[in-house]
Enzyme design. Structure first.
Site, short mmCIF file in Angstrom:
data_model
loop_
_atom_site.label_atom_id
_atom_site.label_comp_id
_atom_site.label_asym_id
_atom_site.label_seq_id
_atom_site.Cartn_x
_atom_site.Cartn_y
_atom_site.Cartn_z
N SER A 555 0.84 -1.19 0.00
CA SER A 555 0.00 0.00 0.00
C SER A 555 0.88 1.25 0.00
O SER A 555 1.69 1.43 -0.92
CB SER A 555 -0.95 -0.03 1.20
OG SER A 555 -1.95 0.95 1.10
N HIS A 670 -8.45 -4.59 -0.70
CA HIS A 670 -7.15 -3.98 -0.47
C HIS A 670 -6.22 -4.89 0.32
O HIS A 670 -4.99 -4.74 0.26
CB HIS A 670 -7.31 -2.64 0.24
CG HIS A 670 -6.03 -1.88 0.37
ND1 HIS A 670 -5.21 -1.63 -0.72
CD2 HIS A 670 -5.41 -1.33 1.44
CE1 HIS A 670 -4.15 -0.94 -0.32
NE2 HIS A 670 -4.25 -0.76 1.00
#
Length: 699
Positions: A555, A670
Site C-alpha cells: 500500500s 485492499h
C-alpha cells in the site's frame, strides 16, 4: 460562445492525447476489461509457474497455512452485555464464523461458542462471494445489528439488518445496496447513514457527502437530510455515542483525510460545530465529556493543550481539560471508553503500555498503570460494552499473544495464551537506531538467530510503511496476518537462517503526531531517507550486504518500495511491492486516491507536483539501472488502491527490459486476499521470492 466551447474541447483532446502518448498503459486502469484481465492472467501464469515450482514453495505454504488456520490462535473478542463476540476463521471455516460466548466461561477458558452467522454457509446458500465486513450493533442491549457484506472483499459493500435474538436477517429490515457506506444506530428504529444516495451524492474521493436520518419503515430516499458536505471534502461520517442513558449524535465532516470537523446534532435537530481543532480525533463520550486525541496544539479559553495529548471536552459547559499529556517519547495509540473510566494504550519508545484513567471532580483525571509484561506490543481487545472490565493483549516478535483480563479495580490476570508456532530458542530481538540524512535518530527492530547475527552477512528482509499515522510494531500475530509478523517471520524465514527488520520511519505514529507530520507532502523524502539510513546501517554493521538485502512494503509501503527501487536500487537484491501506489501523477484520479492528498499533496497543482514528481516511481523508472528482479502483487477487487498502479509498473518495467514477478489475485480487496488459504498462498509466494533472490536456487 460556440467557438469558445470548441476551443476548450480541442485543448482538452490535445491534453488527453499528450497524456496517452506519455502513458501508453492507461488501458491497464480498466479494471475488469478483457484486454487488461488477459494481460493479468498471462502475467500470473508466467510468474506462478516459476515461483510455485520452486521446491521450497510447498513447505512454505504448509507453514503459512498452519499458522493462519491454527485452532491454537487466540479467539479475541469484545464484551457486550455479558457476552464476548468473536469472528473466527480456520481451515473448515474459510469465510468465517461470527459467534459469542458467556463472559465468565470465556474468562475461565471454557467458552461455549454459539454461532450467530456462518459466512461460508451464507455465501453458499445465496450463491454469492460474501466476505464479512464491519458489524454495527445497538448498545447496550446488543440485539439489533447491521452486517456489512462485500463481494470478494471490496470496500464497497451491502448492509443488512440482523436480529441477535432470532439469529436471522430481518425481513423488511434496514438494507443498503452496494456502496461505500457508513452508519450508526440512534435507537431501535433509527439510523444515521452516509451512503450513495444518488446523483451528486459522493465526494471526489468516492465517499458519502451526505448524512441522513433513516427511520424504520420509511424508504431510503425519504430519509431526512441532516448535513451535506462539499464535493471536494473527503467525506461526511455519522457518529453516535451511547453514554449511559444519554445518546449523543454527531456528523464528522472531513475537509481532508486527516482533518475532522465535528458537528453535534441537538435535540431540536440543529447542528452545532464543536470548537476543536481540525486535527483531533474523537474517542468516545464518558459522563457527557467527549474524549479527543489532539494531533495539533490547541489554545482554548486561556489554556494550551499540546499536540499528542488526550483531552476531555464537556458537551454541556464547553469546558476542556487534560486527561493525559504524552511526553516526547510517548504516543497514544488507543482509547477504550468503559462504563465509568478510560483504558488508554500508548507507546513509550515504541514499547507498549496501558493505563486506566478515572475522572475525579476535585482532582481531575487520575491514572493507574495496568501491570503488563514489558518490551512488546500492547493492544486493547475490549473496553466498554456496559462494564469497566476490560481485556488487553501482549505480544512481541518471539512471544506469542497473551490475553489479560483487567477488572474494574485494575486487577490483572492472564486468561489465555497462544502456544508458540515455532521454537524461538536462540532467536534474538533487539531495538537499534540509525541516523537519517537530517540527523534524526530512527529506531528499528532486528530479529534473527543469535548465531546468524554473530556470523553476519545474513539474508535480510527489511519491512517499512511510513505513513498515515500507522506505527510498525513488533507483533507476533494479528489478523490480517502479514509476512513481517513474528509467527510467520520466525517459522518461515528466521528459523531457516534469515533476518527480519522492522523500520519505524517517519510518517507513522511511533512518536506521536509529530512523527507523522514530519513526512507529510513536501517532506515525504524524509520517510525514504529514514528507510535508506536503516538499510545502510544494516550493511555498515555487518548484518547483511546489498547482495543479501531484500525489502518489503504494501500500500503506502508499496510506494516506499517504488521509491527505493528508483532511488537506491544498488542497495537491494529483492523488492516486494504489494498493492502499491506507484503512479503519483494520477493517484488522485483513481478510486479513493483523492482522499489522500492530505498525505502526499495534489499532483494537479504545479508547485506540489514539483516535489511529488521527484519520487513518483512510475515517472522515475529508467533503462539501464541496477534494478533487482522485483515482485509486484495486487488484487483485482481492490477498490481502495487501484490495481492499475501495480499493472502499469510491471508494464513499464517490461518495456524497459527488466524481468519481474507479478501476481494479481482476482478477488480480495485492499488486503489482497479474501480468505486464509489465499493469504497463505500469497505469503508463501513472497517468502519463496526472497529465498530465490537472497539465498539462491534450491539445491
Amino acid at each position: 460562445m460556440k467557438k469558445t466551447i470548441a476551443a476548450v474541447m480541442t485543448a482538452a483532446m490535445a491534453a488527453m492525447t499528450t497524456v496517452n502518448a506519455s502513458d501508453p498503459y492507461l488501458w491497464l486502469e480498466e479494471v475488469e476489461s478483457e484486454q487488461a484481465l488477459d494481460w493479468v492472467r498471462a502475467q500470473n501464469k508466467r510468474s506462478l509457474a516459476e515461483l510455485e515450482s520452486d521446491p521450497r514453495f510447498a513447505d512454505l505454504y504448509k507453514d503459512a497455512l498452519s499458522v493462519l488456520t491454527s485452532d491454537a490462535r487466540l479467539a479475541y473478542g469484545a464484551i457486550h452485555n455479558g457476552q464476548v463476540y468473536n469472528f473466527w476463521q480456520d481451515e473448515a471455516h474459510v469465510r468465517g464464523l461470527w459467534r459469542r460466548a458467556d463472559v465468565e466461561r470465556y474468562r475461565n477458558g471454557e467458552p461455549d461458542w454459539e454461532t450467530l452467522i456462518d459466512f461460508d454457509a451464507l455465501a453458499k446458500a445465496e450463491g454469492e462471494n460474501w466476505i464479512k465486513g464491519d458489524i454495527a450493533c445497538l448498545s447496550p442491549a446488543y440485539r439489533h445489528c447491521m452486517i456489512e457484506l462485500s463481494d470478494g472483499g471490496k470496500d464497497a459493500a451491502y448492509w443488512r439488518e440482523f436480529d441477535l435474538e432470532t439469529k436471522t436477517f430481518v425481513e423488511g429490515g434496514f438494507y443498503l445496496p452496494e456502496a461505500k457506506s457508513w452508519l450508526a444506530w440512534v435507537d431501535v428504529d433509527t439510523l444515521l447513514v452516509g451512503t450513495d444516495w444518488g446523483a451528486d451524492a459522493l465526494t471526489t474521493s468516492g465517499y458519502p457527502r451526505q448524512v441522513r436520518r433513516w427511520k424504520r419503515g420509511a424508504s431510503k430516499g425519504d430519509a431526512e437530510i441532516i448535513m451535506t458536505v462539499g464535493v471536494d471534502d473527503v467525506w461526511a461520517f455519522p457518529v453516535v455515542e451511547h453514554d449511559g442513558d444519554d445518546t449523543y449524535e454527531f456528523i464528522l465532516r472531513g475537509p481532508s483525510f486527516f482533518e475532522r470537523e465535528y458537528h453535534q446534532i441537538g435535540a431540536d435537530g440543529a447542528l452545532a460545530k464543536l470548537p476543536l481543532p481540525l486535527n483531533a480525533d474523537m474517542q468516545g463520550v464518558l459522563d457527557g465529556v467527549a474524549i479527543f486525541l489532539l494531533r495539533e496544539d490547541w489554545a482554548y479559553r486561556g489554556h494550551d493543550y499540546a499536540q499528542g495529548s488526550l483531552i476531555g471536552y464537556d458537551l454541556k459547559t464547553g469546558e476542556a481539560e487534560n486527561v493525559f499529556a504524552a511526553s516526547d517519547s510517548q504516543s497514544i495509540e488507543g482509547v477504550g471508553v468503559g462504563k465509568s473510566s478510560l483504558i488508554v494504550q500508548y507507546l513509550d519508545d515504541v514499547s507498549g503500555k496501558a493505563a486506566r484513567f478515572s475522572r475525579n471532580k476535585k482532582r481531575g483525571w487520575i491514572s493507574k498503570d495496568i501491570k503488563l509484561p514489558a518490551n512488546g506490543v500492547v493492544a486493547i481487545v475490549s473496553a466498554g460494552g456496559g462494564t469497566d472490565d476490560a481485556m488487553v493483549s501482549f505480544e512481541n516478535l518471539t512471544t506469542p499473544d497473551s490475553l489479560f483480563y483487567v477488572t474494574a479495580k485494575n486487577k490483572v490476570s492472564k486468561i489465555a495464551e497462544t502456544p508458540p508456532f515455532y521454537d524461538a530458542t536462540g532467536v534474538m530481538v533487539e531495538q537499534r537506531f540509525a541516523t537519517s540524512a537530517d540527523g534524526t535518530k530512527v529506531p528499528y527492530f532486528i530479529m534473527g538467530q543469535d548465531a546468524v547475527l554473530k556470523q553476519g552477512n545474513a539474508p535480510t528482509i527489511q519491512y517499512g510503511y511510513g505513513g498515515f499515522l500507522a506505527p510498525i510494531l513488533p507483533a507476533y500475530y494479528e489478523d490480517p496476518a502479514r509476512p513481517q509478523h513474528g509467527a510467520l517471520a520466525g517459522l518461515m524465514w528466521v528459523k531457516r537462517g534469515g533476518v527480519m527488520v522492522l523500520s519505524n520511519i517517519r510518517g507513522g505514529s511511533e512518536y506521536g503526531p509529530r512523527w507523522h507530520e514530519a513526512a507529510l507532502k513536501e517532506n515525504r523524502q524524509r520517510a525514504f531517507d529514514d528507510f535508506i539510513a536503516i538499510s545502510e546501517d544494516l550493511i555498515e554493521t555487518g548484518v547483511t550486504s546489498p547482495s543479501k538485502l531484500g525489502i518489503i512494503g504494501r500500500s503506502n509501503g508499496g510506494l516506499l518500495m517504488g521509491a527505493m527501487l528508483t532511488q537506491r536500487p544498488e542497495l537491494y537484491a529483492a523488492i516486494d511491492i504489494g498493492v502499491p501506489l506507484f503512479d503519483m501523477k494520477r493517484y488522485n484520479k483513481l478510486l479513493a486516491g483523492a482522499s489522500w492528498m492530505g498525505e502526499y499533496g495534489n499532483p494537479d497543482i504545479e508547485e506540489e507536483w514539483a516535489y511529488i514528481s521527484k519520487y513518483s516511481p512510475y515517472q522515475n523508472l529508467k533503462a539501464d539501472q541496477p534494478y533487482p528482479k522485483v515482485l509486484l502483487y495486487t488484487s483485482t477487487k481492490d477498490d481502495r488502491v487501484h490495481p492499475g498502479h501495480a499493472r502499469k509498473a510491471a508494464a513499464r518495467l517490461a518495456e524497459l527490459g527488466y524481468d519481474f514477478y507479478y501476481y494479481e489475485n482476482i478477488e480480495g480487496g485492499h488486503g489482497g486476499t479474501a480468505n486464509q488459504k489465499q493469504l497463505a498462498r500469497r505469503t508463501a509466494l513472497e517468502y519463496v521470492y526472497f529465498f530465490r533472490q537472497l539465498m539462491g536456487e534450491a539445491e
